[in-house]
Design an enzyme around this catalytic site. Structure first.
Site, PDB file in Angstrom:
ATOM      1  N   THR A  37       0.875  -1.183   0.000  1.00 28.13           N
ATOM      2  CA  THR A  37       0.000   0.000   0.000  1.00 28.13           C
ATOM      3  C   THR A  37       0.912   1.233   0.000  1.00 28.13           C
ATOM      4  O   THR A  37       0.957   1.978   0.970  1.00 28.13           O
ATOM      5  CB  THR A  37      -0.921   0.026   1.238  1.00 28.13           C
ATOM      6  OG1 THR A  37      -0.100  -0.103   2.419  1.00 28.13           O
ATOM      7  CG2 THR A  37      -1.933  -1.079   1.220  1.00 28.13           C
ATOM      8  N   THR A  97      -1.617  -2.405   5.847  1.00 31.72           N
ATOM      9  CA  THR A  97      -2.116  -1.233   6.587  1.00 31.72           C
ATOM     10  C   THR A  97      -2.985  -0.389   5.660  1.00 31.72           C
ATOM     11  O   THR A  97      -2.518   0.061   4.605  1.00 31.72           O
ATOM     12  CB  THR A  97      -0.925  -0.420   7.111  1.00 31.72           C
ATOM     13  OG1 THR A  97      -0.117  -1.294   7.883  1.00 31.72           O
ATOM     14  CG2 THR A  97      -1.388   0.754   7.957  1.00 31.72           C
ATOM     15  N   PHE A 131       1.849  -6.311  12.874  1.00 36.09           N
ATOM     16  CA  PHE A 131       2.712  -5.423  13.676  1.00 36.09           C
ATOM     17  C   PHE A 131       4.184  -5.841  13.607  1.00 36.09           C
ATOM     18  O   PHE A 131       4.976  -5.490  14.470  1.00 36.09           O
ATOM     19  CB  PHE A 131       2.241  -5.408  15.140  1.00 36.09           C
ATOM     20  CG  PHE A 131       0.840  -4.886  15.289  1.00 36.09           C
ATOM     21  CD1 PHE A 131       0.586  -3.516  15.276  1.00 36.09           C
ATOM     22  CD2 PHE A 131      -0.241  -5.748  15.388  1.00 36.09           C
ATOM     23  CE1 PHE A 131      -0.713  -3.027  15.375  1.00 36.09           C
ATOM     24  CE2 PHE A 131      -1.539  -5.274  15.496  1.00 36.09           C
ATOM     25  CZ  PHE A 131      -1.773  -3.911  15.490  1.00 36.09           C
ATOM     26  N   GLY A 158      12.583   6.295   9.787  1.00 37.35           N
ATOM     27  CA  GLY A 158      12.475   6.034   8.351  1.00 37.35           C
ATOM     28  C   GLY A 158      11.801   4.702   8.125  1.00 37.35           C
ATOM     29  O   GLY A 158      11.076   4.195   8.976  1.00 37.35           O
ATOM     30  N   CYS A 169       7.233   2.038   6.754  1.00 35.49           N
ATOM     31  CA  CYS A 169       5.993   2.001   7.535  1.00 35.49           C
ATOM     32  C   CYS A 169       5.710   3.282   8.313  1.00 35.49           C
ATOM     33  O   CYS A 169       4.681   3.921   8.100  1.00 35.49           O
ATOM     34  CB  CYS A 169       6.034   0.814   8.482  1.00 35.49           C
ATOM     35  SG  CYS A 169       6.327  -0.718   7.601  1.00 35.49           S
ATOM     36  N   LYS A 196       5.045   6.410   6.179  1.00 45.61           N
ATOM     37  CA  LYS A 196       3.819   6.215   5.380  1.00 45.61           C
ATOM     38  C   LYS A 196       2.581   6.230   6.270  1.00 45.61           C
ATOM     39  O   LYS A 196       1.564   6.822   5.921  1.00 45.61           O
ATOM     40  CB  LYS A 196       3.936   4.876   4.650  1.00 45.61           C
ATOM     41  CG  LYS A 196       2.674   4.355   4.011  1.00 45.61           C
ATOM     42  CD  LYS A 196       2.938   3.092   3.218  1.00 45.61           C
ATOM     43  CE  LYS A 196       3.111   1.859   4.077  1.00 45.61           C
ATOM     44  NZ  LYS A 196       1.934   1.349   4.787  1.00 45.61           N
TER      45      LYS A 196
HETATM   46  C1  UGA Z   1       7.334  -0.506  12.264  1.00 43.67           C
HETATM   47  C2  UGA Z   1       6.656  -0.923  13.576  1.00 43.67           C
HETATM   48  O1  UGA Z   1       7.625  -0.944  14.630  1.00 43.67           O
HETATM   49  C3  UGA Z   1       6.025  -2.325  13.454  1.00 43.67           C
HETATM   50  O2  UGA Z   1       5.308  -2.644  14.636  1.00 43.67           O
HETATM   51  C4  UGA Z   1       5.048  -2.314  12.266  1.00 43.67           C
HETATM   52  O3  UGA Z   1       4.476  -3.590  12.052  1.00 43.67           O
HETATM   53  C5  UGA Z   1       5.808  -1.916  11.005  1.00 43.67           C
HETATM   54  O4  UGA Z   1       6.376  -0.605  11.196  1.00 43.67           O
HETATM   55  C6  UGA Z   1       4.809  -1.896   9.870  1.00 43.67           C
HETATM   56  O5  UGA Z   1       3.928  -1.035   9.887  1.00 43.67           O
HETATM   57  O6  UGA Z   1       4.828  -2.801   9.033  1.00 43.67           O
HETATM   58  P1  UGA Z   1       9.698  -1.040  11.079  1.00 43.67           P
HETATM   59  O7  UGA Z   1       9.315   0.002  10.083  1.00 43.67           O
HETATM   60  O8  UGA Z   1      10.196  -2.354  10.602  1.00 43.67           O
HETATM   61  O9  UGA Z   1       8.432  -1.393  12.041  1.00 43.67           O
HETATM   62  O10 UGA Z   1      10.833  -0.400  11.962  1.00 43.67           O
HETATM   63  P2  UGA Z   1      10.977   0.136  13.461  1.00 43.67           P
HETATM   64  O11 UGA Z   1      11.842  -0.803  14.203  1.00 43.67           O
HETATM   65  O12 UGA Z   1       9.685   0.507  14.039  1.00 43.67           O
HETATM   66  O13 UGA Z   1      11.829   1.472  13.184  1.00 43.67           O
HETATM   67  C7  UGA Z   1      11.269   2.563  12.459  1.00 43.67           C
HETATM   68  C8  UGA Z   1      12.216   3.738  12.428  1.00 43.67           C
HETATM   69  O14 UGA Z   1      12.286   4.353  13.709  1.00 43.67           O
HETATM   70  C9  UGA Z   1      13.664   3.381  12.056  1.00 43.67           C
HETATM   71  O15 UGA Z   1      14.163   4.361  11.173  1.00 43.67           O
HETATM   72  C10 UGA Z   1      14.387   3.421  13.385  1.00 43.67           C
HETATM   73  O16 UGA Z   1      15.762   3.682  13.277  1.00 43.67           O
HETATM   74  C11 UGA Z   1      13.649   4.568  14.073  1.00 43.67           C
HETATM   75  N1  UGA Z   1      13.780   4.571  15.543  1.00 43.67           N
HETATM   76  C12 UGA Z   1      13.316   3.517  16.275  1.00 43.67           C
HETATM   77  C13 UGA Z   1      14.359   5.662  16.172  1.00 43.67           C
HETATM   78  O17 UGA Z   1      14.774   6.647  15.518  1.00 43.67           O
HETATM   79  N2  UGA Z   1      14.452   5.668  17.543  1.00 43.67           N
HETATM   80  C14 UGA Z   1      14.007   4.638  18.286  1.00 43.67           C
HETATM   81  O18 UGA Z   1      14.123   4.717  19.540  1.00 43.67           O
HETATM   82  C15 UGA Z   1      13.429   3.525  17.648  1.00 43.67           C
END
Ligand code: UGA
Length: 475
Positions: free
Chosen positions: A103, A138, A168, A272, A275, A278
């Site tokens: 999506t 989503t 999730f 970034g 997910c 977006k």
């Molecule tokens: C995220 C959600 O955590 C999942 O629960 C969800 O299923 C997924 O999106 C989705 O919608 O499919 P994801 O995008 O794989 O998962 O990555 P995250 O681990 O959430 O990290 C997202 C961003 O936040 C990364 O750029 C990461 O570096 C940043 N981040 C994370 C921070 O800048 N600080 C933090 O403390 C944690």
């Protein structure tokens, strides 16, 4: 922990083994397909991209996801997993079809639902008996209802209903997350028809059963809240820099409050991936559509955009005007543990620095960026060679092991901006490097004395008769 080392996960079984179809073999679909087979279901996985299909059939995993290859091999062999490009074949005999297609965001920020509409129609056309279309992708609230109307002309006399069961999983930890969910959310209308979807998962997993709009909104609201948390951490980190406080200590102290929690309070170059950015813009778009202001979500987006601007300004104040300056970037993946560069802060920074006239070289242990031919090196020291500044933009564990003295020798300058907080500040200084970070490291400016407390001291003793006491409630 991989599945192999997790006996609890291996022993898990679905409440009721079912024949089901998973449409789309991206990181959500393929992970769901192999994990559902592991739970005991018979799974037909549909993938229409010929290259991807060939790879999966041969047991090759086209995504960087620990544990998926092992489960794929196990269940291609067990026969519980079949892979096909034909929706009718995938849906044959299935009572559930899970929609796990992309999506992607449109230019307006709302998601493009054409792939999901296409998959739903194809599944409905192929249904021969009551089929529940389960939306894992989503989607904005209201989409499941709309899909049910959309597929009505395709299904003939066969009953096709649509349920929401948002995913999730985190990239890089998807198998672990599948077997250790914080909750399984199932949205159905009318309430009470959730049994089939609920019984796909082990009975012990926590679950939320609700109407479809609420289930769809759980996913948007959860990702938006994670984004708000990260942007809040970055706002605190900026304030720490302005006041000369230490963001790591401050946010550690904040996160220890059990009501707040430490997760997603790590400051850095901004969030970034495919997910969070977006889904926050999807949340804003859906709020706009119903004239709801969504101030928190917008603020999270704005703070996130500022993160890259702030890093460029920091590098410029450390090394001077950027035109012609060599900057080595360590980290292009949007986070450690993945090769995904979608909405990657590292790539965003590279683009912003290049626009300011800097010359970029980069390293990443996994990610390859086709738009940077000749500028990516297999070795971080090569990416740093001749650079005035090195910026760490992805928290790869390997960067913790960098030989900082060697890094210093390779560089032309001595500025290191560790945007993700993986390097040791004392070791950087000992190696002769100037250490900057987000809310940590060397302050860029002079921190004026905060005058309030001094003024209070100069105001003298409280006037006689002024009582100093707590409130009647003791607060
Ligand atoms: C995220 C959600 O955590 C999942 O629960 C969800 O299923 C997924 O999106 C989705 O919608 O499919 P994801 O995008 O794989 O998962 O990555 P995250 O681990 O959430 O990290 C997202 C961003 O936040 C990364 O750029 C990461 O570096 C940043 N981040 C994370 C921070 O800048 N600080 C933090 O403390 C944690």
């Amino acid at each position: 922990m991989s599945l192999e080392t997790d006996p609890a996960a291996l022993a898990l079984r679905a409440a009721r083994p079912t024949t089901l179809c998973v449409i789309g073999a991206g990181y959500v679909g393929l992970t769901a397909a192999v994990c559902l087979a592991q739970l005991g279901h018979r799974v037909g996985c549909v993938e229409t991209d010929p290259g991807r299909l060939r790879a999966i059939r041969a047991g090759h995993v086209p995504i960087e996801e620990p544990g998926v290859a092992e489960l794929l091999a196990a269940h291609l062999a067990s026969g519980r997993l079949r892979v096909t490009d034909d929706v009718a074949e995938g849906v044959s005999g299935a009572s559930v079809a899970m929609l796990c297609v992309g999506t992607p965001p449109t230019a307006r920020g709302d998601p493009d639902l054409r792939q999901i509409a296409h998959a739903a129609r194809a599944a409905a056309r192929a249904a021969t008996d009551h089929l529940v279309l389960v939306v894992k992708s989503t989607v904005p609230p209201g989409s499941c209802e709309a899909l049910e109307l959309l597929v009505a002309p395709e299904r003939g006399d066969v009953r096709v209903t649509v349920a929401s069961n948002p995913e999730f999983l985190r990239e890089g930890r998807a198998v672990f997350d599948f077997f250790h969910p914080d909750r399984v959310v199932v949205g159905v209308d009318p309430p009470g028809s959730a049994e089939l979807v609920v019984s796909l998962y082990p009975a012990a997993w926590p679950r939320v059963v609700c109407d479809r709009r609420s289930a769809e909104l759980v996913k948007y609201a959860a990702n938006t809240f994670l984004a708000v948390k990260i942007s809040f951490a970055n706002e605190v980190a900026g304030l720490c820099e302005a006041l000369g406080a230490d963001a790591d200590q401050v946010l550690h102290g904040v996160g220890l409050d059990a009501r707040i929690g430490a997760a997603f309070l790590g400051p850095g170059p901004g969030f970034g991936g495919s997910c969070l950015p977006k889904d926050v813009s999807g949340f804003v778009a859906v709020a706009e559509a119903v004239q709801h202001p969504a101030r928190m979500a917008r603020a999270a987006e704005a703070v996130n955009e500022d993160a890259i601007v702030g890093l460029v300004a920091k590098i410029e104040s450390a090394v001077g005007p950027l035109r012609g300056v060599r900057v080595g970037l360590l980290g292009l993946a949007f986070k450690a543990g993945t090769d995904d560069v979608r909405h990657s802060p590292g790539l965003g920074l590279a683009t912003a620095l290049a626009a300011a006239g800097a010359r970029i070289t980069a390293h990443d242990p996994l990610a390859v960026v086709p738009q940077m031919p000749g500028l990516q090196f297999d070795d971080p020291y090569e990416a740093a060679r001749g650079a005035e500044a090195v910026v760490v933009t992805t928290a790869w564990p390997a960067y913790r092991e960098l030989d900082l003295r060697r890094l210093r020798r390779e560089m032309a300058g001595s500025v290191v901006v560790d945007a993700v907080g993986v390097l040791d500040g004392a070791a950087l200084s000992a190696a002769g490097l100037e250490w900057y970070g987000v809310g940590r490291g060397r302050p860029l400016g002079f921190h004026p004395v905060v005058t309030g407390p001094l003024e209070w001291a100069l105001e003298g003793e409280p006037a006689s008769g002024t009582a100093i006491s707590g409130s009647p409630a003791g607060r």
